[in-house]
Motif scaffolding. Structure first.
Motif, PDB file in Angstrom:
ATOM      1  N   VAL A 181     -26.763   6.840  76.287  1.00 22.14           N
ATOM      2  CA  VAL A 181     -27.506   5.783  76.966  1.00 22.14           C
ATOM      3  C   VAL A 181     -28.434   5.102  75.961  1.00 22.14           C
ATOM      4  O   VAL A 181     -28.576   5.565  74.829  1.00 22.14           O
ATOM      5  CB  VAL A 181     -28.338   6.335  78.143  1.00 22.14           C
ATOM      6  N   GLN A 182     -29.070   4.030  76.410  1.00 19.13           N
ATOM      7  CA  GLN A 182     -30.008   3.313  75.556  1.00 19.13           C
ATOM      8  C   GLN A 182     -31.446   3.684  75.913  1.00 19.13           C
ATOM      9  O   GLN A 182     -31.722   4.221  76.999  1.00 19.13           O
ATOM     10  CB  GLN A 182     -29.795   1.811  75.717  1.00 19.13           C
ATOM     11  N   THR A 183     -32.338   3.404  74.994  1.00 21.35           N
ATOM     12  CA  THR A 183     -33.763   3.652  75.228  1.00 21.35           C
ATOM     13  C   THR A 183     -34.208   2.989  76.533  1.00 21.35           C
ATOM     14  O   THR A 183     -33.884   1.830  76.784  1.00 21.35           O
ATOM     15  CB  THR A 183     -34.594   3.101  74.064  1.00 21.35           C
ATOM     16  N   GLY A 184     -34.915   3.774  77.345  1.00 18.92           N
ATOM     17  CA  GLY A 184     -35.409   3.281  78.620  1.00 18.92           C
ATOM     18  C   GLY A 184     -34.506   3.562  79.797  1.00 18.92           C
ATOM     19  O   GLY A 184     -34.923   3.404  80.953  1.00 18.92           O
ATOM     20  N   ASP A 185     -33.283   3.970  79.530  1.00 16.92           N
ATOM     21  CA  ASP A 185     -32.333   4.269  80.601  1.00 16.92           C
ATOM     22  C   ASP A 185     -32.649   5.612  81.256  1.00 16.92           C
ATOM     23  O   ASP A 185     -33.532   6.350  80.802  1.00 16.92           O
ATOM     24  CB  ASP A 185     -30.904   4.280  80.063  1.00 16.92           C
ATOM     25  N   SER A 186     -31.882   5.916  82.300  1.00 18.43           N
ATOM     26  CA  SER A 186     -32.044   7.167  83.030  1.00 18.43           C
ATOM     27  C   SER A 186     -30.727   7.934  83.069  1.00 18.43           C
ATOM     28  O   SER A 186     -29.643   7.338  82.981  1.00 18.43           O
ATOM     29  CB  SER A 186     -32.488   6.896  84.473  1.00 18.43           C
ATOM     30  N   LEU A 187     -30.838   9.243  83.194  1.00 21.52           N
ATOM     31  CA  LEU A 187     -29.710  10.133  83.422  1.00 21.52           C
ATOM     32  C   LEU A 187     -30.157  11.193  84.410  1.00 21.52           C
ATOM     33  O   LEU A 187     -31.344  11.553  84.454  1.00 21.52           O
ATOM     34  CB  LEU A 187     -29.258  10.821  82.133  1.00 21.52           C
TER      35      LEU A 187
ATOM     36  N   VAL B  54     -29.530   9.312  73.138  1.00 23.92           N
ATOM     37  CA  VAL B  54     -30.267   8.086  73.473  1.00 23.92           C
ATOM     38  C   VAL B  54     -30.322   7.214  72.228  1.00 23.92           C
ATOM     39  O   VAL B  54     -30.895   7.625  71.212  1.00 23.92           O
ATOM     40  CB  VAL B  54     -31.684   8.405  73.970  1.00 23.92           C
ATOM     41  N   SER B  55     -29.731   6.050  72.306  1.00 18.81           N
ATOM     42  CA  SER B  55     -29.725   5.145  71.161  1.00 18.81           C
ATOM     43  C   SER B  55     -30.926   4.204  71.219  1.00 18.81           C
ATOM     44  O   SER B  55     -31.417   3.858  72.287  1.00 18.81           O
ATOM     45  CB  SER B  55     -28.434   4.334  71.142  1.00 18.81           C
ATOM     46  N   SER B  56     -31.372   3.807  70.033  1.00 18.33           N
ATOM     47  CA  SER B  56     -32.543   2.916  69.953  1.00 18.33           C
ATOM     48  C   SER B  56     -32.132   1.460  69.985  1.00 18.33           C
ATOM     49  O   SER B  56     -30.968   1.134  69.929  1.00 18.33           O
ATOM     50  CB  SER B  56     -33.333   3.210  68.685  1.00 18.33           C
TER      51      SER B  56
END
Length: 127
Positions: free
Chosen positions: A12-18, A125-127
């Motif tokens: 996912v990307q920064t700020g996302d949820s899982l 988590v990607s930036s």
């Protein structure tokens, strides 16, 4: 014997949820406190969050307070880790584990005290 199977990890990307899930086998799920730990290659497993067998008490490591929430559904033999506002530093393999509930208050943060472990799920988590 308790078998644990995690799911829900991903990229996912920064700020996302899982939301991670951990399904447990057996009929005595509520007699176990449950914990989530994280581990990078070559390092020790680190405590993230734990929840008592009844679900009434929880603990979180300071770095995830306000972002991660642990919960459980004893009717479904499942524990969850809701992860919001994810950061690149949250990247790791996440493991769920079961701890005899009688040891919960004294040992919830100690990986070596847990009795059963899942296989882990990768969170990136990607930036």
């Amino acid at each position: 014997q308790v078998q644990l199977v995690e799911s829900g990890g991903g990229l996912v990307q920064t700020g996302d949820s899982l939301r991670l899930s951990c399904a447990a086998s057996g009929r005595t799920f509520s007699s176990y406190a449950m914990g989530w730990f994280r581990q990078a290659p070559g390092t020790e497993r680190l405590f993230v969050a734990a929840i008592s067998g009844s679900g009434r008490t929880t603990y979180n490591v300071v770095s995830v307070k306000g972002r991660f929430t642990i919960s459980r559904d004893n009717a479904k033999n499942t524990v969850y880790l809701q992860m919001n506002s994810l950061k690149p530093e949250d990247t790791d393999v996440y493991y769920c584990a079961a701890l005899d509930d009688s040891r919960y208050s004294s040992s919830y943060y100690r990986a070596t005290m847990y009795d059963y472990w899942g296989q882990g799920t990768q969170v990136t988590v990607s930036s």
